[in-house]
Design a protein around this motif. Structure first.
Motif, mmCIF file in Angstrom:
data_model
loop_
_atom_site.group_PDB
_atom_site.id
_atom_site.type_symbol
_atom_site.label_atom_id
_atom_site.label_comp_id
_atom_site.label_asym_id
_atom_site.label_seq_id
_atom_site.Cartn_x
_atom_site.Cartn_y
_atom_site.Cartn_z
ATOM 1 N N ASP A 73 0.702 -1.341 -0.114
ATOM 2 C CA ASP A 73 0.112 -0.038 -0.080
ATOM 3 C C ASP A 73 0.866 1.399 -0.237
ATOM 4 O O ASP A 73 0.392 2.405 0.429
ATOM 5 C CB ASP A 73 -0.762 -0.036 1.168
ATOM 6 C CG ASP A 73 -2.064 -1.161 0.943
ATOM 7 O OD1 ASP A 73 -2.372 -1.575 -0.039
ATOM 8 O OD2 ASP A 73 -2.182 -1.494 2.424
ATOM 9 N N SER A 74 1.988 1.278 -0.472
ATOM 10 C CA SER A 74 2.947 2.387 -0.558
ATOM 11 C C SER A 74 3.024 3.074 -1.831
ATOM 12 O O SER A 74 3.431 4.283 -1.861
ATOM 13 C CB SER A 74 4.224 2.048 -0.087
ATOM 14 O OG SER A 74 5.115 1.328 -1.004
ATOM 15 N N PHE A 75 2.568 2.510 -2.965
ATOM 16 C CA PHE A 75 2.769 2.866 -4.135
ATOM 17 C C PHE A 75 1.672 4.046 -4.513
ATOM 18 O O PHE A 75 0.395 3.521 -4.369
ATOM 19 C CB PHE A 75 2.943 1.901 -5.321
ATOM 20 C CG PHE A 75 3.402 2.308 -6.624
ATOM 21 C CD1 PHE A 75 4.624 2.750 -6.967
ATOM 22 C CD2 PHE A 75 2.200 2.688 -7.577
ATOM 23 C CE1 PHE A 75 4.771 3.141 -8.127
ATOM 24 C CE2 PHE A 75 2.499 3.175 -8.801
ATOM 25 C CZ PHE A 75 4.015 3.364 -9.109
ATOM 26 N N VAL A 76 1.961 5.203 -4.969
ATOM 27 C CA VAL A 76 1.096 6.037 -5.656
ATOM 28 C C VAL A 76 1.340 6.455 -6.961
ATOM 29 O O VAL A 76 2.638 6.798 -7.272
ATOM 30 C CB VAL A 76 1.306 7.521 -4.623
ATOM 31 C CG1 VAL A 76 0.145 8.526 -5.374
ATOM 32 C CG2 VAL A 76 1.015 7.084 -2.956
ATOM 33 N N GLU A 77 0.465 6.127 -7.996
ATOM 34 C CA GLU A 77 0.464 6.339 -9.268
ATOM 35 C C GLU A 77 0.576 7.967 -9.722
ATOM 36 O O GLU A 77 -0.200 8.709 -9.093
ATOM 37 C CB GLU A 77 -0.381 5.610 -10.073
ATOM 38 C CG GLU A 77 -0.126 5.524 -11.264
ATOM 39 C CD GLU A 77 -1.098 4.549 -12.165
ATOM 40 O OE1 GLU A 77 -1.021 4.471 -13.706
ATOM 41 O OE2 GLU A 77 -1.850 4.187 -11.653
ATOM 42 N N TRP A 78 1.244 8.275 -10.691
ATOM 43 C CA TRP A 78 1.372 9.578 -11.169
ATOM 44 C C TRP A 78 0.926 9.471 -12.625
ATOM 45 O O TRP A 78 1.032 8.503 -13.325
ATOM 46 C CB TRP A 78 2.692 10.179 -11.338
ATOM 47 C CG TRP A 78 3.286 10.363 -10.067
ATOM 48 C CD1 TRP A 78 2.777 10.644 -8.833
ATOM 49 C CD2 TRP A 78 4.608 10.636 -9.592
ATOM 50 N NE1 TRP A 78 3.624 10.933 -7.806
ATOM 51 C CE2 TRP A 78 4.903 10.782 -8.156
ATOM 52 C CE3 TRP A 78 6.047 10.311 -10.322
ATOM 53 C CZ2 TRP A 78 6.067 11.247 -7.735
ATOM 54 C CZ3 TRP A 78 7.311 10.598 -9.608
ATOM 55 C CH2 TRP A 78 7.248 11.014 -8.369
ATOM 56 N N ASP A 79 0.207 10.464 -13.240
ATOM 57 C CA ASP A 79 -0.232 10.825 -14.377
ATOM 58 C C ASP A 79 -1.094 9.444 -14.969
ATOM 59 O O ASP A 79 -0.666 9.246 -16.194
ATOM 60 C CB ASP A 79 0.908 11.190 -15.177
ATOM 61 C CG ASP A 79 1.791 12.261 -14.795
ATOM 62 O OD1 ASP A 79 0.988 13.399 -14.539
ATOM 63 O OD2 ASP A 79 2.910 12.402 -14.664
ATOM 64 N N GLN A 80 -2.020 8.868 -14.525
ATOM 65 C CA GLN A 80 -2.615 7.771 -14.989
ATOM 66 C C GLN A 80 -3.435 8.153 -15.964
ATOM 67 O O GLN A 80 -3.643 7.362 -17.013
ATOM 68 C CB GLN A 80 -3.467 7.263 -13.406
ATOM 69 C CG GLN A 80 -4.109 5.949 -14.113
ATOM 70 C CD GLN A 80 -5.007 5.553 -12.691
ATOM 71 O OE1 GLN A 80 -5.087 5.912 -11.755
ATOM 72 N NE2 GLN A 80 -5.636 4.546 -13.240
ATOM 73 N N VAL A 111 3.936 3.119 -16.447
ATOM 74 C CA VAL A 111 3.519 3.405 -15.341
ATOM 75 C C VAL A 111 4.318 4.083 -14.356
ATOM 76 O O VAL A 111 5.457 3.439 -14.282
ATOM 77 C CB VAL A 111 2.773 2.138 -14.171
ATOM 78 C CG1 VAL A 111 2.193 2.554 -13.051
ATOM 79 C CG2 VAL A 111 1.672 1.232 -15.027
ATOM 80 N N THR A 112 4.062 5.294 -13.830
ATOM 81 C CA THR A 112 4.971 5.887 -13.205
ATOM 82 C C THR A 112 4.294 6.403 -11.609
ATOM 83 O O THR A 112 3.079 6.217 -11.678
ATOM 84 C CB THR A 112 5.472 7.400 -13.817
ATOM 85 O OG1 THR A 112 4.196 8.059 -14.012
ATOM 86 C CG2 THR A 112 6.031 6.814 -15.086
ATOM 87 N N GLY A 113 5.366 6.741 -10.617
ATOM 88 C CA GLY A 113 4.727 6.868 -9.292
ATOM 89 C C GLY A 113 5.808 6.958 -8.540
ATOM 90 O O GLY A 113 7.018 6.922 -8.878
ATOM 91 N N LYS A 114 5.331 6.716 -7.064
ATOM 92 C CA LYS A 114 6.366 6.792 -6.019
ATOM 93 C C LYS A 114 5.971 5.990 -4.930
ATOM 94 O O LYS A 114 4.637 5.719 -4.966
ATOM 95 C CB LYS A 114 6.655 8.315 -5.665
ATOM 96 C CG LYS A 114 5.667 8.841 -4.759
ATOM 97 C CD LYS A 114 5.697 10.100 -4.196
ATOM 98 C CE LYS A 114 4.819 10.920 -3.346
ATOM 99 N NZ LYS A 114 5.390 12.139 -2.709
ATOM 100 N N GLY A 115 7.020 5.373 -4.099
ATOM 101 C CA GLY A 115 6.382 4.502 -3.172
ATOM 102 C C GLY A 115 7.778 4.273 -2.364
ATOM 103 O O GLY A 115 8.611 4.889 -2.389
ATOM 104 N N THR A 116 7.708 3.111 -1.380
ATOM 105 C CA THR A 116 8.933 2.620 -0.648
ATOM 106 C C THR A 116 9.148 1.305 -0.781
ATOM 107 O O THR A 116 8.417 0.316 -1.031
ATOM 108 C CB THR A 116 8.357 2.937 1.046
ATOM 109 O OG1 THR A 116 7.453 2.035 1.286
ATOM 110 C CG2 THR A 116 8.120 4.498 1.256
ATOM 111 N N ILE A 117 10.640 1.227 -0.832
ATOM 112 C CA ILE A 117 11.098 -0.181 -0.996
ATOM 113 C C ILE A 117 11.898 -0.539 -0.070
ATOM 114 O O ILE A 117 12.746 0.232 0.273
ATOM 115 C CB ILE A 117 11.947 -0.181 -2.614
ATOM 116 C CG1 ILE A 117 11.120 -0.466 -3.695
ATOM 117 C CG2 ILE A 117 12.591 -1.863 -2.325
ATOM 118 C CD1 ILE A 117 11.979 -0.199 -4.789
ATOM 119 N N ASP A 118 11.519 -1.480 1.122
ATOM 120 C CA ASP A 118 12.234 -1.778 2.246
ATOM 121 C C ASP A 118 12.176 -0.267 3.025
ATOM 122 O O ASP A 118 13.295 0.029 3.609
ATOM 123 C CB ASP A 118 13.535 -2.308 2.083
ATOM 124 C CG ASP A 118 13.529 -3.836 1.866
ATOM 125 O OD1 ASP A 118 12.473 -4.322 1.894
ATOM 126 O OD2 ASP A 118 14.516 -4.316 1.338
#
Length: 286
Positions: A73-80, A111-118
């Motif tokens: 649940d950390s990923f937020v999509e951009w420009d969908q 697909v672009t966006g931001k989130g957290t990895i570890d």
């Protein structure tokens, strides 16, 4: 540290036992494209679409890739909502785009966006070869350039997974312009101190391989990925020589200094998470 990182012991799934011959519902099983053994699709899915027998990396779609890497649940999509037009009035282009949108559930090949990895925040882009063979059109280039700019403004690292047949012929020179646009965005990002990690997956070819895919601070690839600009047959006809059997594979590119490392998919999250921690200001990997 990096030696330990890349030599981390791999844990692969065990080879499944022989299944008795029974009536099997259509779509339940999948044959490996490399060793031709048959597995349950769920078994392959749980193994990140890597063959348990030979290690062949089957393609992941964009959201499978995101789910395999990002914290829940950390990923937020951009420009969908960005959708390409038909700037050159190419015949049936709109119909083909609509067909791909229906088939893939995506509006474009990235697909672009931001989130957290570890726990480490990062901007992200992932190409999906199911959509127009991952070809780079004006919207693909624009979304990637915007993601890089947002990463720069928010002081985030940028990770991109490429999978593409090259520039999109239906958009002509407009698609080729995306090579320059994305490269300029990366240059600006790099000059601001940003970290870019590029991972080339099968296939990464044409204008994508000749632009943003090869401009990372770290350039990685998955095992067996096809990476190159022109096709093998064209090169052989041009130079009038027979090319090595492993030409343009990730392993060939690594051996000739074009990649920093070939990384098994099961190790990818660990490697990316560790690198993000290493490059975090004042941070050290645990």
């Amino acid at each position: 540290m990096l030696k330990d990182l890349f030599n981390k012991k791999k844990k692969y799934a065990s080879i499944p036992s022989e299944q008795s011959k029974v009536d099997i519902p259509e779509g339940l099983m999948k044959k490996c494209d490399n060793c031709y053994k048959i597995f349950y699709r769920k078994e392959l899915y749980n193994n990140l679409n890597v063959c348990p027998n030979c290690g062949h990396h089957h393609q992941l779609n964009a959201w499978e890739r995101i789910d395999s890497l990002f914290d829940a649940d950390s990923f937020v999509e951009w420009d969908q909502g960005m959708i390409t037009a038909n700037p050159l009035d190419f015949p049936d282009y709109e119909k083909k785009m609509e067909s791909d949108r229906s088939k893939t559930g995506l509006n474009e090949a990235v697909v672009t966006g931001k989130g957290t990895i570890d726990g480490q925040a990062t901007a992200f882009a992932v190409m999906d070869a199911r959509f127009r063979m991952g070809s780079m059109g004006s919207v693909v280039g624009e979304k990637i350039a915007r993601a890089i700019e947002k990463a720069r403004k928010e002081s985030l690292p940028f990770i991109i997974f490429t999978a593409s047949g090259g520039a999109r012929m239906q958009e002509g020179v407009l698609s080729l312009m995306q090579m320059t646009k994305t490269s300029v965005a990366i240059s600006r990002f790099s000059k601001s101190g940003g970290l870019m990690i590029s991972i080339m997956t099968h296939p990464t070819t044409g204008g994508v391989s000749a632009s943003f895919a090869s401009l990372g601070d770290y350039n990685f690839a998955e095992p067996g990925a096809l990476i190159g600009f022109a096709g093998r047959r064209i090169i052989e006809q041009t130079i009038r020589e027979k090319l090595p059997d492993d030409f343009q594979t990730a392993e060939f590119q690594l051996k000739h200094g074009q990649l920093d490392q070939v990384i098994h998919r099961q190790d990818m999250k660990y490697v990316l998470g560790t690198l993000l921690k290493m490059h975090q200001k004042g941070g050290t990997p645990k």
